[in-house]
Design an enzyme around this catalytic site. Sequence first.
Site, PDB file in Angstrom:
ATOM      1  CD1 TRP A 101      -1.859  -2.159   1.978  1.00  0.00           C
ATOM      2  CD2 TRP A 101      -2.989  -1.380   0.052  1.00  0.00           C
ATOM      3  NE1 TRP A 101      -2.945  -2.989   1.505  1.00  0.00           N
ATOM      4  CE2 TRP A 101      -3.642  -2.451   0.794  1.00  0.00           C
ATOM      5  CE3 TRP A 101      -3.293  -0.710  -0.892  1.00  0.00           C
ATOM      6  CZ2 TRP A 101      -4.755  -3.260  -0.294  1.00  0.00           C
ATOM      7  CZ3 TRP A 101      -4.573  -1.288  -1.593  1.00  0.00           C
ATOM      8  CH2 TRP A 101      -4.931  -2.519  -1.219  1.00  0.00           C
ATOM      9  CG  ASP A 168      -2.740   3.997   4.427  1.00  0.00           C
ATOM     10  OD1 ASP A 168      -3.553   3.824   5.280  1.00  0.00           O
ATOM     11  OD2 ASP A 168      -2.354   3.474   3.374  1.00  0.00           O
ATOM     12  CE  LYS A 192      -7.406  -3.236   4.921  1.00  0.00           C
ATOM     13  NZ  LYS A 192      -7.157  -2.610   3.885  1.00  0.00           N
TER      14      LYS A 192
END
Length: 366
Positions: A101, A168, A192
């Site tokens: 990511w 992030d 998540k």
Amino acid sequence: MKKINFYSGPAILPEEVLQQAKEAITDFAGTGLSILEVSHRSKEFVKVMEDARAMVKEIMALKDDREVLFLQGGGSSQFYMVPMNLLNENETAEYFDTGQWAHGAMEEAKNFGYVHVACSSEKTKYDHIPTEYSVSDSSKYLHLTSNNTVFGTQFHWWPEVKCPTVVDMSSDVFSRQMDFNRFDLIYAGAQKNMGAAGTTVVVVNKNILGTVNRKIPKMLDYRAHIKGESMINTPSAFAVYVSYLTLQWVKKQGLQAIEERNVRKANKLYAAIDCSTLFKGTVAHADRSLMNVCFNIPSGNLPGQDGANINSTEEKFIAFAAKFGIVGIKGYRTVGGFRASIYNAMPESGVDVLIEAMKEFERTQA
Ligand SMILES: *Cc1c(COP(=O)(O)O)cnc(C)c1O
């Protein structure tokens, strides 16, 4: 039978949140309407949005210049919204290339300005977080991924830099205590660790906005969303509602208690891996994630298998674990092996069952 959900995202939610969400589907806040059909301009929903934003501020103990937004487009849309709002074409942003990511975020930033790779662990398949890095004081911002969901590494320290830091936190937001004000922009897709898919929380220091000279479409402009209080168009009402319920659950316990439980869960699972002769951890000990525990059965590899795909012994363990109600432990498709995601909502008893399954497999099947 209710499964024990180790999926990486969408992921496990607290039982009481699911119950409350279920009730709101038939009758939301006594309106006689479903949360799915109520107007987002109704006073009941406006209050949900306001309270959700306020709870983020409270739980993170944010300073007054921090604004909280609930946006759409997932964590991935922040990969381009961040540089679009912060980085001019002639400016440089720093990226820690620590996982899939993180790498994706970095690639998107190249569409808007210069990117400098402050450090990278790509060569060793992202098995650690580099401690050596170079970040220029004059860079526009530094981007980090606090928890690398795919590979199972997590920052347990923070780089000391002069430029603003963007993080992030998609897979570890609200999982541990920290000084959230040391960061100038935080984003996290909800699915998540804080809710259902469909909304992304963004915390931004408003002082870093308004310094780019490009035109920004209104829907992609943080300042427009701040002004419109996350309501410039129809928000993903149900997803925001589930985050709101989860935030209440987090607030009730406090981040300290949540962190302590997360540490206990991760420690016992890593201890089981470390004392096993069959299972093996796949990342540097110092960087092990409290959220996504990655491991494999290296001896299960047949000659010629490079470990990138799941091997037959690993397949066998997945089927074996399923008999215990365990689901979602298969590693990311390009990584192989196992990944047990043990987010906030995973009870300690769930981890105990996984450990029991591992021990039993090693004793009887391997
Ligand atoms: C899952 C994930 C993303 C992508 O999230 P989407 O909401 O699917 O766009 C980004 N960053 C991290 C760290 C993630 O774990």
